[in-house]
Design a protein around this motif. Structure first.
Motif, PDB file in Angstrom:
ATOM      1  N   GLY A 318       5.232  17.541   4.460  1.00 34.57           N
ATOM      2  CA  GLY A 318       3.930  17.389   5.090  1.00 34.57           C
ATOM      3  C   GLY A 318       3.356  16.031   4.781  1.00 34.57           C
ATOM      4  N   LEU A 319       2.720  15.455   5.783  1.00 40.50           N
ATOM      5  CA  LEU A 319       2.067  14.157   5.575  1.00 40.50           C
ATOM      6  C   LEU A 319       0.640  14.297   6.075  1.00 40.50           C
ATOM      7  N   GLU A 329       4.079   4.037  13.375  1.00 37.71           N
ATOM      8  CA  GLU A 329       4.850   3.597  12.202  1.00 37.71           C
ATOM      9  C   GLU A 329       6.244   4.229  12.212  1.00 37.71           C
ATOM     10  N   LEU A 334      11.887   4.363  12.153  1.00 35.17           N
ATOM     11  CA  LEU A 334      12.980   5.331  12.225  1.00 35.17           C
ATOM     12  C   LEU A 334      14.259   4.682  12.733  1.00 35.17           C
TER      13      LEU A 334
ATOM     14  N   VAL B 234       4.356  14.546   1.286  1.00 32.98           N
ATOM     15  CA  VAL B 234       4.776  13.165   1.024  1.00 32.98           C
ATOM     16  C   VAL B 234       3.565  12.256   1.192  1.00 32.98           C
ATOM     17  N   SER B 236       3.651   8.878   2.271  1.00 37.70           N
ATOM     18  CA  SER B 236       3.723   7.778   3.234  1.00 37.70           C
ATOM     19  C   SER B 236       4.827   8.032   4.250  1.00 37.70           C
ATOM     20  N   VAL B 237       4.766   7.276   5.315  1.00 36.37           N
ATOM     21  CA  VAL B 237       5.799   7.375   6.346  1.00 36.37           C
ATOM     22  C   VAL B 237       7.148   6.963   5.754  1.00 36.37           C
ATOM     23  N   ASP B 238       7.118   5.948   4.904  1.00 34.94           N
ATOM     24  CA  ASP B 238       8.375   5.486   4.281  1.00 34.94           C
ATOM     25  C   ASP B 238       9.024   6.615   3.487  1.00 34.94           C
ATOM     26  N   LEU B 240       8.556   9.796   3.906  1.00 36.21           N
ATOM     27  CA  LEU B 240       8.996  10.843   4.843  1.00 36.21           C
ATOM     28  C   LEU B 240      10.367  10.493   5.409  1.00 36.21           C
ATOM     29  N   ILE B 241      10.491   9.263   5.890  1.00 35.61           N
ATOM     30  CA  ILE B 241      11.770   8.863   6.494  1.00 35.61           C
ATOM     31  C   ILE B 241      12.885   8.924   5.460  1.00 35.61           C
TER      32      ILE B 241
END
Lengths: 338, 251
Positions: A318-319, A329, A334, B234, B236-238, B240-241
């Motif tokens: 989860g974010l 982003e 990705l 998480v 941050s996006v970083d 997560l990825i």
């Protein structure tokens, strides 16, 4: 219309599957239904029933004959009456076929086609169907979800007539087929097929989206947007992300009701059931009815501004953040699809 | 024309249900019950058709124990003209429900029967289709739009299907099952709730309707689905990825 109310003795282990086809080939959900049929019994013979008209039907029959090694026979009903999947003639057709030969089981996928037609078939046969089966424990014992998948109900069919089932295809994935086998193809003699001279139900038209995106029900990746996307225009961000990951686009009921996307993208208890490897939900609160459609996903990712959103209770990752920042982003960082 | 609407009393859609420890079913004691949302939509559509002048009477029917009368009163408060309560001490399978509705239709001769496409407790999505089969009537399931043609005595119905929307035309009498987007049901106003108290509810039994109970499905047990492993938040996006790539291996 005649209703056959006396239960006829059924021969063991013969399954009839009401097949779906399009543009000359069998749909994936029909092949999943064949996989499900294998769980009914070891020596179960599987017959696929295809109805429709013209060359695309015959092409589909040919393709169906080798779609899975378990298929022993393809029955073809070629007539204008079956050009569109109307429940009334199709249910009568299944009953007609069953009168030529007994089946212990009659199956279809729980697609809108199967859900529309099979219960009508069951009533004509005076049997109780079991719909949306997720597990087969034997020839007469099944598990199906209830209360939006918050409970599982194990049932036993104890009737004398054929066992009529619709199959939740996400529970019966198709593994790559190595064996090659061609089933026999028989054209059904419809000369004695009686139906009302004047049809009381007519197909008028349809509106569907033409898309190159993978089918929502069988995609490996699904990216879903909720009402937080706020507009049709914004929803394009979801589509971009889906495209980047080679996935399908899904939506919550709220997003469909708000008009951001058409109804066939709705995921949930009364929409599509999905079980992808990766499910990403953006701006989705996680209502019970939505979760019902995604519980069998391998990995669930949720992005939402509200840290208390129920979706975080089922998400693997989860974010807490603003999707309008997170999605760009992600698009940037990705890796390209596998 | 008369319209018959079947309404079911179910656990309210917002309730978080609990499976009974003895696995015989879901706990419904002291739990909020409501009219099935799809049945509300069915009743609403019938009322709109009557208000547009296409029908003279809307009859609501519910099958089950005495508490069904509450559900019928809600229906009457919304605007149904009268109710029928078919008494049943336990939950019948959809096929028995369909037979009961068929028997009622034989007596009441409606031009349309509306049902919700599925009940949110058992999620069966069977009854409407079965009623249509037993009556030999056409069916239009998962309706998102219904337009009646009085002269032609037919209904044009948009249906929500897997591929999008499909439009059918069915001759009346017909069975229609309702999907979510068909309409937004009205709330019963207080004056209408008061008026509803004097609208008739007829009690009937299976003997009255000459219906045999079909019991060809046994419930073996009801269990909870396997729980998912708890997830992580998480930051941050970083991150997560990174996790999607190296932990989950999905990208």
């Amino acid at each position: 219309m005649l209703i056959d109310s006396s239960p006829s003795p059924t021969s063991l282990d013969a399954t009839l599957i009401l097949a779906e086809h399009e543009s000359g080939s069998i749909k994936a959900q029909t092949v999943s239904t064949v996989v499900a049929a294998n769980h009914l019994g070891e020596s179960s013979s599987v017959s696929l029933l295809l109805a429709g008209s013209g060359s695309s039907l015959q092409e589909a029959a040919s393709q169906a004959a080798s779609c899975h090694p378990s298929v022993s026979e393809v029955l073809v009903a070629d007539s204008d009456r079956f050009e569109y999947p109307l429940a009334e003639p199709w249910a009568k057709l299944v009953d007609f076929v069953r009168q030529q030969r007994d089946y212990s089981h009659i199956l279809a996928s729980s697609s809108s086609f199967g859900k529309n037609i099979l219960p009508r078939v069951a009533a004509l046969l005076d049997v109780s169907p079991v719909t949306d089966v997720v597990k087969i424990l034997g020839s007469n014992e099944f598990i199906r979800p209830i209360y939006a998948g918050n409970a599982l109900c194990r049932v036993r069919y104890t009737g004398a007539g054929p066992c009529v089932l619709t199959i939740r295809t996400t529970s019966f994935p198709v593994t790559p087929i190595t064996e090659s086998k061609k089933a026999t193809i028989s054209q059904i003699d419809l000369s004695k097929f009686k139906e009302d001279a004047v049809s009381r139900s007519r197909y008028v038209g349809q509106s569907t989206q033409d898309t190159e995106r993978p089918d929502l029900g069988s995609a490996r990746v699904v990216i879903t947007g909720g009402r937080a996307l706020k507009s049709v225009e914004n929803f394009k961000m979801i589509e971009k992300l889906a495209e980047k990951l080679g996935g399908a686009v899904g939506a919550t009921r709220a997003a469909v009701d708000a008009g951001y996307v058409p109804n066939d993208l709705q995921v949930g208890q009364t929409g599509k059931i999905v079980a992808p490897e990766l499910y990403m939900a953006f701006g989705v609160s996680g209502a019970i009815q939505h979760l019902a459609g995604i519980k069998d996903s391998k990995v669930i990712v949720a992005v939402n501004k509200d840290a208390d959103a129920p979706i975080f209770q089922v998400a693997d990752y989860g974010l807490v953040g603003d999707l309008f920042e997170v999605i760009p982003e992600l698009l940037e960082k990705l890796p390209e699809k596998k | 024309m008369k319209i018959l609407v079947a309404v079911k009393r179910v656990v309210d859609y917002a309730v978080k249900i609990r499976v009974k420890p003895d696995k015989t079913g879901v706990d419904t004691q002291n739990v909020k019950m409501s009219m099935n949302p799809f049945c509300e939509i069915a009743l609403e559509e019938a009322l709109r058709i009557k208000e547009a002048g296409f029908a003279k009477e809307v009859v609501a029917v519910s099958i089950g124990p005495s508490q069904c009368v509450d559900t019928l009163r809600t229906g009457l408060a919304m605007g149904a003209d009268r109710g029928i309560h078919v008494e049943a001490s336990y939950s019948f399978l959809p096929l028995t429900i369909a037979k009961i509705l068929k028997s009622l239709a034989d007596v009441e001769n409606p031009g349309l029967i509306f049902l919700g496409k599925q009940a949110i407790d058992d999620d069966c999505n069977q009854t409407g289709q079965m009623v249509a089969a037993l009556l030999g009537w056409p069916q239009a399931t998962f309706a998102s739009k219904v337009v009646l043609d009085k002269d032609k005595q037919s209904a044009t119905v948009d249906r929500e299907v897997d591929e999008g929307l499909e439009t059918l035309s069915v001759d009346l009498p017909a069975v229609i099952t309702t999907d979510l987007r068909l309409n937004q049901p009205r709330y019963a106003t207080l004056p209408n709730i008061m008026k509803a108290k004097s609208k008739p509810i007829k009690k009937m039994t299976l003997e009255d309707l000459k219906v045999d109970i079909k019991s060809d499905i046994e419930i073996v047990e009801v269990t909870e689905p396997p729980k998912r492993k708890s997830g992580v938040i998480v930051s941050s996006v970083d991150e997560l990825i990174y996790k999607l790539k190296n932990e989950a291996h999905v990208v």
